[in-house]
Design an enzyme around this catalytic site. Structure first.
Site, mmCIF file in Angstrom:
data_model
loop_
_atom_site.group_PDB
_atom_site.id
_atom_site.type_symbol
_atom_site.label_atom_id
_atom_site.label_comp_id
_atom_site.label_asym_id
_atom_site.label_seq_id
_atom_site.Cartn_x
_atom_site.Cartn_y
_atom_site.Cartn_z
ATOM 1 N N SER A 271 0.869 -1.189 0.000
ATOM 2 C CA SER A 271 0.000 0.000 0.000
ATOM 3 C C SER A 271 0.898 1.228 0.000
ATOM 4 C CB SER A 271 -0.868 0.018 1.258
ATOM 5 O OG SER A 271 -0.089 0.409 2.387
ATOM 6 N N ASP A 272 0.322 2.401 -0.168
ATOM 7 C CA ASP A 272 1.105 3.599 0.100
ATOM 8 C C ASP A 272 0.991 3.896 1.604
ATOM 9 O OD1 ASP A 272 2.736 5.774 -0.121
ATOM 10 O OD2 ASP A 272 1.707 6.653 -1.831
ATOM 11 N N TRP A 273 1.733 4.883 2.026
ATOM 12 C CA TRP A 273 1.823 5.220 3.461
ATOM 13 C C TRP A 273 0.416 5.474 4.029
ATOM 14 C CZ3 TRP A 273 6.132 5.824 6.704
ATOM 15 C CH2 TRP A 273 5.868 6.428 7.937
ATOM 16 N N ASP A 274 -0.015 4.602 4.922
ATOM 17 C CA ASP A 274 -1.281 4.820 5.620
ATOM 18 C C ASP A 274 -2.516 4.677 4.715
ATOM 19 O OD1 ASP A 274 -2.426 5.475 8.149
ATOM 20 O OD2 ASP A 274 -2.852 7.507 7.450
ATOM 21 N N SER A 275 -2.305 4.232 3.461
ATOM 22 C CA SER A 275 -3.433 4.316 2.525
ATOM 23 C C SER A 275 -4.507 3.271 2.804
ATOM 24 C CB SER A 275 -2.966 4.249 1.065
ATOM 25 O OG SER A 275 -2.558 2.946 0.716
#
Ligand code: BGC
Length: 750
Positions: A271-275
């Site tokens: 995932s992307d950061w915190d996505s």
């Protein structure tokens, strides 16, 4: 010279690899499986590794750590994972190694202006080697999002507006990071991001929603990701963005239907950061529990930073909502990459076995990359002699003006976590070196930063220009004005730079603009004041010599725009491969109320597609870039004028260096499908070649277009090739005029 090693053990073949994955999987608890799917952040304020962190690794609760760059700590984390955890699975150590590690290369958009895949590959190779020396074994690069909106701050990080160019350069970066053998100690796993469509965020505002029709998704945004997969890219990052109402992080169509089922990708998706957590913020889910469910079922294998998987996946499995088979698939994807990366055999790194980061060889490569990324946009020769290159021996005095002549940090650009501004060579330093004993330099900054609005420094700058034979103006954008979450609504030169340029130009001294920026800037209002413009993007640590050598003629510019330069912000989106419209403007379709184009107030005869207040063409087209020598294209011809669908098309064109110095030209081939069952872009880049020619030399270039060059996505959203007439151009940029017509014959191929 690199003396790093590759593990002695032979690379496992596919069956062996799957057997090892299954064997490991069969011994894992659910907790250990979820651990492999979790990536946690690791920069700690204190010394060593906190005990709770070490314990989490020991228990197999962490699969990957990001942002750990201290080799001793990284080795220690690997030791805990490999020697103290039950299964001995090594960690992936991730980092944003975007355009260099210690040695900072030009921003990716700058590298794209080189149109040189070999050079881009080498840059990534060096970045990988430097990063690997600290234990990093995974980079979150390349970013292969298509950038067609220069307001978007991350346009700096992309490889331009064109799918073919971005595909070739993105694939080259993947090859550079991963090397010939991913198991070598100096190879790192690549990650193509952000899957997919991130660059299409509305109004160029980071994280905003995207609306991308299927055809455009498949023709424009997806090809660079497919090219990365074909180049062996082992990981992909899901985008933050909302795609047509379904955020990419929960988009099964993207991550499973396309990526796995259609493309056969067998690495893993992070995932992307915190996505994953942000799915609640998007309003797609009401809780982290649901976010974990949506992301896992859509195709996100590993979660970055947030804790939805760690905290909820176990329950979701126990409740039967996420089948254990799905978790096993996710874990297998991660383990496969870890096994392929050689981390099991060789988990530790000894920096002493690596070339020293930032060494002269690496800096020489960064220099070459920056020189080749420089685009000579204009070079007035109306006085009988071109403004550039400067003849230092014929000049008494040069005025060096502007906020970016001596800014070692700004010239590095965005995403330079591990760079070191103190080792940058600035343009001023390089100029002082080459001018010593030949001509005087007078420095007058004019503005403190590119954002400075004060005119207080203008009188000094104007006086310096008055005394000089030429004024070099170093303008553009501070590094902070581009990058993630650094978007601009107005992409003209910030601060009072335009006014400074105008004031200096009013002295009558010839003006050379050297632009360092993280995006294409809208420069219509200032271009007319400059005799020459050299566009350098953010050129990296060797920006000084890489700027000064082309200025003095020690090097001949060869960069070409990888993205269109608009006249004004309001023209955005403006890109060369647009659809024609039923009422396209032509130069003849206007009545000019005053002046002549491009500065005319104008009216269109018969209503065409245009803005009342700006000429309909960009300021500089995609592919544009000048040289100090003159190239002529002639004799464009096809091997056969009529070709059966499914056969390759061979195209020949003669290129002559008519000037008096050696130079490199990037010859570009464009096509247009004249009539098709769906409308086609006015031009599409289908091939390019970098060609170096001696003065007077002539070379016949040969291009071979594969059958798929003529494919497009039809009304049924499937790829097809239709018979019909194709226009084909070869030339110096996307406005090339040398054209031939090709007849594609046979039945439509779907
Ligand atoms: C960016 C990614 C990056 C990640 C880790 C995110 O904010 O969108 O491109 O790789 O952070 O630093």
């Amino acid at each position: 010279m690199s003396i790093v090693t590759t593990p002695e053990v032979m690379a496992p073949d596919a069956t062996e690899l799957e057997a090892r994955v299954q064997e490991l999987l069969s011994r894992m608890t659910l907790g250990e499986k979820i651990g492999q799917l979790s990536q946690v952040n690791g920069p700690w304020a204190h010394e060593g590794i906190p005990e709770d962190f070490a314990e989490a690794i020991r228990r197999g609760w962490i699969g990957s750590v990001l942002n750990a760059v201290d080799v001793e700590r990284v080795n220690e984390m690997q030791r805990i994972a490999v020697e103290e955890s039950r299964l001995g699975i090594p960690l992936l150590i991730g980092r944003d190694v975007i355009h260099g590690f210690r040695t900072i290369f030009p921003i990716p958009l700058g590298q794209a202006a080189s149109w040189n895949p070999e050079l881009v590959r080498e840059g990534a190779r060096i970045a990988a080697r430097e990063a690997a020396s600290t234990g990093i074994n995974w980079t979150f690069a390349p970013m292969v999002d298509i950038g067609r909106d220069p307001r978007w701050g991350r346009v700096a990080e992309c490889l331009g507006e064109d799918p073919l160019l971005a595909s070739r350069l993105g694939a080259a970066m993947v090859e550079g990071f991963q090397g010939d053998d991913l198991r070598a100690d100096d190879a790192i796993v690549a990650c193509a991001k952000h899957f997919a469509g991130y660059g299409a965020s509305e109004s160029g505002k980071d994280y905003a929603a995207t609306f991308i029709p299927e055809r455009e998704l498949r023709e424009v945004h997806l090809p660079p990701f497919k090219a990365a997969v074909d180049a062996g890219c082992q990981t992909m990052m899901a985008s933050f963005s909302d795609l047509n109402g379904i955020p990419a992080t929960a988009n099964r169509y993207l991550m499973t239907t396309i990526l796995r089922d259609e493309w056969g990708f067998d690495g893993f998706v992070v995932s992307d950061w915190d996505s994953v957590h942000q799915l609640t913020v998007h309003g797609l889910t009401g809780s982290d529990h649901e976010s974990a469910y949506e992301a896992a079922m859509a195709g996100v294998d590993m979660e970055m930073a947030s804790r939805c998987y760690i905290e909820h996946l176990e329950w979701l499995v126990q409740d039967g909502r996420v089948p254990i088979e799905r978790v096993d698939e996710m874990v297998s994807n991660v383990l496969r990459v870890k096994l392929r990366s050689g981390a099991f055999e060789s988990p530790y790194r000894d920096p002493a076995l690596f070339p020293v980061p930032g060494n002269e060889e690496h800096r020489a490569s960064a220099y070459e990359s920056a020189v080749q990324s420089g685009v000579l946009l204009q070079n007035d020769a109306s006085s009988g002699r071109p403004t550039l290159p400067l003849d230092l021996d014929a000049l008494d005095r040069i005025a060096v003006i502007g906020p970016l002549a001596d800014e070692p940090g700004e010239q590095l650009g965005t995403w330079i976590f591990d760079g070191d501004a103190s080792v940058s060579t600035t343009p001023l330093t390089s100029l002082q070196e080459v001018c010593a004993g030949r001509c005087e330099i007078e420095v007058a900054r004019g503005l403190e930063t590119t954002r400075d609005r004060s005119h207080d420094g203008f009188p000094q700058a104007v006086e310096a220009a008055e005394r000089a034979d030429v004024a070099l103006l170093f303008v553009g954008e501070d590094a902070i004005l581009s990058g993630e979450a650094h978007c601009r609504a107005d992409i003209s030169l910030p601060g009072a730079q335009a006014a400074l340029i105008e004031a200096v130009a009013a002295t009558g001294t010839p003006v050379v603009l050297v632009v360092q920026a993280g995006r294409p800037l809208a420069m219509e209002s200032v271009a007319g004041f400059a005799q020459a413009i050299l566009y350098m993007w953010h050129p990296g640590c060797m920006g000084g010599p890489a700027i000064v050598d082309p200025l003095t003629g020690a090097r001949n510019p060869s960069g070409k725009l990888p993205i269109t330069l608009p006249r004004v912000t309001g023209q955005i989106p403006i890109y060369y491969a647009h659809r024609r419209s039923g009422r396209p403007p032509t130069p003849e379709s206007f009545i000019y109320i005053d002046d002549i184009p491009p500065h005319a107030e104008q009216l269109s005869v018969g209503n065409t597609s245009f803005h009342l207040d700006v000429w309909y063409r960009p300021l500089f087209s995609f592919g544009h870039g000048m040289s100090y020598t003159d190239f002529r294209y002639e004799g464009l011809r096809l091997e056969r004028d009529s070709v059966e669908i499914g056969e390759p098309v061979r195209v020949f064109c003669d290129l002559v260096n008519e000037g008096d110095r050696r130079g490199v030209e990037v010859a570009q081939l464009y096509i247009h499908d004249q009539v098709a069952s769906v409308t086609r872009p006015v031009r599409e880049l289908k091939d390019f070649q970098r060609v170096e020619l001696e003065p007077g030399e002539r070379r016949t270039l040969e291009f071979v277009l594969p059958p798929e060059a003529f494919a497009f996505v039809g009304r049924d959203q499937r790829t097809r090739i239709e018979p019909g007439r194709i226009s084909l151009w070869v030339g110096r940029d996307s406005d090339a005029t040398l054209r031939v017509e090709l007849e594609l014959t046979g039945e439509t191929r779907a």
